[in-house]
Design a protein around this motif. Structure first.
Motif, PDB file in Angstrom:
ATOM      1  N   LEU A  61      31.769   7.312  -0.185  1.00 10.99           N
ATOM      2  CA  LEU A  61      32.011   6.507   1.015  1.00 10.99           C
ATOM      3  C   LEU A  61      30.729   6.253   1.810  1.00 10.99           C
ATOM      4  O   LEU A  61      30.563   5.193   2.414  1.00 10.99           O
ATOM      5  N   ALA A  74      33.769  12.524  -2.870  1.00  8.75           N
ATOM      6  CA  ALA A  74      34.305  11.414  -2.076  1.00  8.75           C
ATOM      7  C   ALA A  74      33.353  11.058  -0.946  1.00  8.75           C
ATOM      8  O   ALA A  74      33.170   9.882  -0.607  1.00  8.75           O
ATOM      9  N   LEU A 112      35.212   4.135   5.482  1.00  9.09           N
ATOM     10  CA  LEU A 112      36.148   5.136   4.955  1.00  9.09           C
ATOM     11  C   LEU A 112      35.947   6.515   5.580  1.00  9.09           C
ATOM     12  O   LEU A 112      36.809   7.387   5.442  1.00  9.09           O
ATOM     13  N   ILE A 113      34.818   6.708   6.264  1.00  8.87           N
ATOM     14  CA  ILE A 113      34.580   8.000   6.910  1.00  8.87           C
ATOM     15  C   ILE A 113      35.662   8.292   7.957  1.00  8.87           C
ATOM     16  O   ILE A 113      35.951   9.463   8.255  1.00  8.87           O
ATOM     17  N   PHE A 117      39.093  -0.352   3.546  1.00  9.52           N
ATOM     18  CA  PHE A 117      38.297  -1.016   2.513  1.00  9.52           C
ATOM     19  C   PHE A 117      37.952  -2.450   2.909  1.00  9.52           C
ATOM     20  O   PHE A 117      36.912  -2.976   2.508  1.00  9.52           O
ATOM     21  N   LYS A 122      31.070   2.444   1.250  1.00 10.03           N
ATOM     22  CA  LYS A 122      31.971   1.910   2.280  1.00 10.03           C
ATOM     23  C   LYS A 122      32.061   2.901   3.424  1.00 10.03           C
ATOM     24  O   LYS A 122      32.940   3.763   3.470  1.00 10.03           O
ATOM     25  N   ILE A 161      43.510   3.964   4.023  1.00  6.45           N
ATOM     26  CA  ILE A 161      42.335   3.776   3.167  1.00  6.45           C
ATOM     27  C   ILE A 161      42.252   2.333   2.689  1.00  6.45           C
ATOM     28  O   ILE A 161      41.167   1.728   2.673  1.00  6.45           O
TER      29      ILE A 161
END
Length: 313
Positions: free
Chosen positions: A237, A233, A244-245, A296, A241, A292
């Motif tokens: 991220l 994952a 998303l961290i 996004f 993206k 989440i």
């Protein structure tokens, strides 16, 4: 209705909720193609969800028929329709084939990618359940072969929108590993429940892989799959993206919240269709999903500065 009900039960429509795992695939695909028309998408969405539910029921029917003799040795599952003698076995096999064929017909109406993923889901049901291979009886392969349904559902959700290419490998592997984590929690809960009620021999008669597993090995497996999920994952991220961290602390919290179910007496993790009874888990899962989903579609340019790669000299 009394004669029909056992056949509906072995199709397990109460397990269709697992197709919620298609939803991240839909979100990823929509993020990848944000100009997709939701109105034009709706017919494919209905066909796709119906195909996924029918394919799942086909696999569940096969599982119930073949596992009937083993379920008869389980303290709870012995009351299911097959071990209790309420199902005509040849008719159950016809149901398995009919549901699978109908799922493929509907999947073909979506696109070739979706159809291929539907076929893959059905093939994995055979490999998991049917001798002589019967991956269900092999330690570790049992978890990995069942949890691969997670990335297949990711494919199904993704290909309702995208009919050109597959989702990125890091997302697929992360989805597979979180599924393996869920399944190992289920194995641990099953194993300890039967061990306390009936003893080791009964556990082995119910599930052959329990001959190899013990509590220590199952706990180590949980840690391994959770770690592998985190690493995959993280790759996804960082590459695709960065926002998303911000969800990482909450996802780690979800792992802890779910893992505690392994140690609960008569844990609902043994029966995923009962997970909704755990209010804390449901509330926290909904929070993580909304977080989440929001990340996004939010851009935070400052994160690129803090996490950009650099060379140490």
């Amino acid at each position: 209705m009394k004669s029909i009900r056992p056949y509906l039960q072995i199709a397990r429509p109460d397990h269709w909720f697992k197709n919620v795992f298609m939803l991240p695939g839909l979100v990823f695909a929509f993020y990848d193609a944000p100009h997709t028309s939701l109105v034009a998408l709706f017919p494919h969405l209905l066909l796709g969800v119906a195909a996924a539910c029918l394919a799942a029921s086909s696999n569940y029917t096969l599982n119930e028929v073949i596992d009937g003799p083993m379920d008869a040795r389980h303290p709870v599952k012995k009351t299911r329709p097959v071990p209790s003698g309420k199902v005509n076995i040849p008719l159950a096999y016809i149901q398995w084939l009919a549901l699978g064929i109908l799922a493929c017909v509907l999947g073909w109406q979506v696109n070739i990618w979706f159809f291929s993923a539907t076929v893959f889901l059905l093939v994995m049901g055979v490999l998991y359940n049917v001798p002589p291979l019967r991956l269900k009886d092999l330690p570790y392969f049992d978890v990995l072969s069942e949890s691969i349904n997670n990335p297949i559902r990711l494919f199904l959700g993704w290909h309702i929108i995208n009919d050109q290419y597959a989702p990125t490998l890091s997302a697929i592997l992360a989805y597979w590993m979180i599924g393996a984590f869920f399944m190992t929690v289920k194995r641990y809960a099953e194993y300890t429940h039967i061990l306390k009620k009936e003893g080791k021999q009964c556990a082995v008669e119910y599930r052959k892989s329990f001959r190899y597993y013990d509590e220590g090995r199952l706990i180590l497996s949980m840690v391994y799959y959770a770690s592998a999920f985190g690493l995959m994952a993280g790759i996804f991220l960082i590459r695709y993206k960065i926002e998303l961290i911000l969800s990482i602390p909450f996802i780690a919290g979800f792992i802890a919240v779910y893992m505690r179910l392994a140690f609960v007496e008569d844990s609902p993790a043994q029966y995923p269709e009962k997970l909704y009874t755990d209010v804390r888990l449901m509330a926290y899962s909904a929070f993580c999903f909304i977080l989440i989903l929001g990340l996004f579609f939010v851009d935070i340019p400052a994160l690129d500065y803090f996490f950009r790669p650099y060379t140490v000299r």
